[in-house]
Scaffold this active site. Structure first.
Site, short mmCIF file in Angstrom:
data_model
loop_
_atom_site.label_atom_id
_atom_site.label_comp_id
_atom_site.label_asym_id
_atom_site.label_seq_id
_atom_site.Cartn_x
_atom_site.Cartn_y
_atom_site.Cartn_z
N LYS A 195 0.66 -1.54 0.13
CA LYS A 195 0.26 -0.21 -0.07
C LYS A 195 1.39 1.19 -0.82
CE LYS A 195 -0.72 -0.28 5.14
NZ LYS A 195 -1.80 -1.15 5.86
N ARG A 252 -8.61 -2.00 16.54
CA ARG A 252 -8.71 -1.83 14.89
C ARG A 252 -9.54 -2.65 14.56
NH1 ARG A 252 -4.57 -0.40 10.59
NH2 ARG A 252 -4.92 -2.57 10.30
C1 LIG Z 1 -0.26 -1.69 6.79
C2 LIG Z 1 -0.76 -3.32 7.01
C3 LIG Z 1 0.30 -4.26 7.22
C4 LIG Z 1 1.74 -3.30 7.07
O1 LIG Z 1 2.55 -2.83 7.77
P1 LIG Z 1 3.73 -2.68 8.13
O2 LIG Z 1 4.12 -1.69 9.80
O3 LIG Z 1 3.91 -1.33 6.99
O4 LIG Z 1 4.48 -3.73 8.08
C5 LIG Z 1 0.19 -5.23 7.50
N1 LIG Z 1 -1.16 -5.65 8.10
C6 LIG Z 1 -2.35 -4.92 7.94
C7 LIG Z 1 -3.69 -4.80 7.60
C8 LIG Z 1 -2.13 -3.03 7.43
O5 LIG Z 1 -3.12 -2.42 6.96
#
Ligand SMILES: *Cc1c(COP(=O)(O)O)cnc(C)c1O
Length: 362
Positions: free
Chosen positions: A39, A134
């Site tokens: 993302k 969350r």
């Molecule tokens: C953004 C996201 C991740 C990745 O997080 P990082 O801290 O960049 O490794 C993993 N799982 C979900 C659900 C996310 O939204």
């Protein structure tokens, strides 16, 4: 180096490949696969293909539009939607994602209907709430959801997952990861061996996963920040053996002048809130870069030694140049490091070019 416009992100694919390969092999030894989270890069094909060559087992993104873009770039990998789908997007999700993370039965029923229309089976991971507040189904209600999901004609339940450290900063540890493992075991003992994926979390899970702790049933992590910035998000510490400078931002100086450090005139609000008078009587060398809040998070930009970020508006980054800083003039380019927040904004700014480095390491 070829000429590329400023501002630009310089993305070192060799370093990114090293970061991904290192984490993939360290986690492989613990029975954990890596989903590369795309993302922050909008699914940039150069980065995504580098990760796939380095051994990530699949890709995850929170936005179906990014998954669509990756499909459009002919990226050949399993793709997971890691945010619960919008009801309004179920057709798209079924068409584009192999798996989606879910917490709402209403959405999953519509995913099943959409998959039925498309004559396909959509895979679902149920997210469990482990305390960060969350996304996630409360653990006590998980089995009811599993039962319902298993009864849907065009959905295949493939596992469970959790996400910590994003909203409340709750750290992954033996207790909450143990709880996720126990839930996997308990589902399997009630329904037969149906839990294939147990996705423990994000980059914040690395400290726990690599600590030598018993990783139990956890067999997947979803990594973005650690792969890109070589850094873990709990304490924002560099991860041993990884590059923290695989991606940097180059900005260009558009004004350079000696100015008083202290503003003058009657002071109201500035464009981005209150300004405190600091009574600084010095004259300083002030540089302005053609960079602004549209492109970066100024609080997440790390300047080289000798530069101090003073302020930022939409399109101007204002910096004090200290005496010992190297020669600087209008037109000079300067390289900044970024934290995740600044990186996210820079990657998504249409005003920032991207330049890839692919030199061979010697
Ligand atoms: C953004 C996201 C991740 C990745 O997080 P990082 O801290 O960049 O490794 C993993 N799982 C979900 C659900 C996310 O939204």
């Amino acid at each position: 180096m070829t000429c590329a416009p400023a501002p630009r992100l310089e993305i070192d694919l060799v370093k990114l490949s090293h970061n991904a390969g290192t984490l993939v092999s360290q986690l492989f030894e613990r029975g954990i696969s890596v989903t590369g989270v795309t993302k922050a890069t909008l699914g940039l094909p150069e980065i995504v293909n580098t990760w796939l060559q380095a051994g990530v087992s699949g890709l995850g993104d929170s936005r179906v539009e990014n998954i669509e873009a990756m499909r459009g770039s002919q990226i050949d990998a399993s793709m997971t939607l890691i945010r619960t789908p919008m009801l309004s997007q179920v057709e798209k999700v079924v068409a584009l994602a192999n798996i989606s993370f879910n917490t709402e039965m209403k959405v999953i029923r519509e995913l099943s209907n959409a998959a039925k229309k498309a004559n396909s089976i959509h895979k679902v991971v149920l997210m469990v709430e482990l305390g960060d507040l969350r996304e996630g189904i409360m653990p006590s209600l998980l089995k009811d959801s599993v039962r319902e999901v298993c009864g849907l004609s065009n959905i295949s339940f493939v596992g469970i997952g959790a996400n910590l450290a994003c909203r409340s900063g709750v750290s992954p540890d033996q207790r909450n990861m143990g709880e996720l493992s126990a839930l996997a075991n308990s589902i399997d003992s009630d329904f037969g061996p149906i839990v294939e994926i147990v996705s423990g979390g994000n980059s914040a899970n690395l400290e726990w996963a690599l600590s030598g702790a018993d990783t139990g049933r956890i067999n997947n992590l979803r990594l973005g920040e650690a792969l890109l910035l070589g850094c873990e998000p709990l304490h924002r510490k560099a991860i041993k053996g990884l590059y923290i400078d695989a991606i940097s931002l180059v900005g260009e100086v558009i004004e350079l002048k000696e100015k008083p450090a202290q503003s003058w005139g009657k002071v109201g609000q500035a464009a981005f809130g209150e300004v405190k008078s600091h009574g600084d009587q010095r004259t300083i060398t002030q540089a302005i870069f053609a960079l602004g809040r549209q492109d970066i998070d100024p609080d997440g930009l790390i300047p080289p030694p000798g530069l101090k970020i003073l302020a930022a508006s939409s399109d101007h980054l204002i910096v004090e140049v200290e005496d010992y800083f190297e020669e600087i003039k209008v037109g000079s380019e300067v390289c900044f490091q970024l934290n995740y927040s600044a990186l996210l904004r820079a990657m998504t700014s249409p005003f920032i070019a991207k330049k890839f480095k692919t030199y061979k390491k010697d």
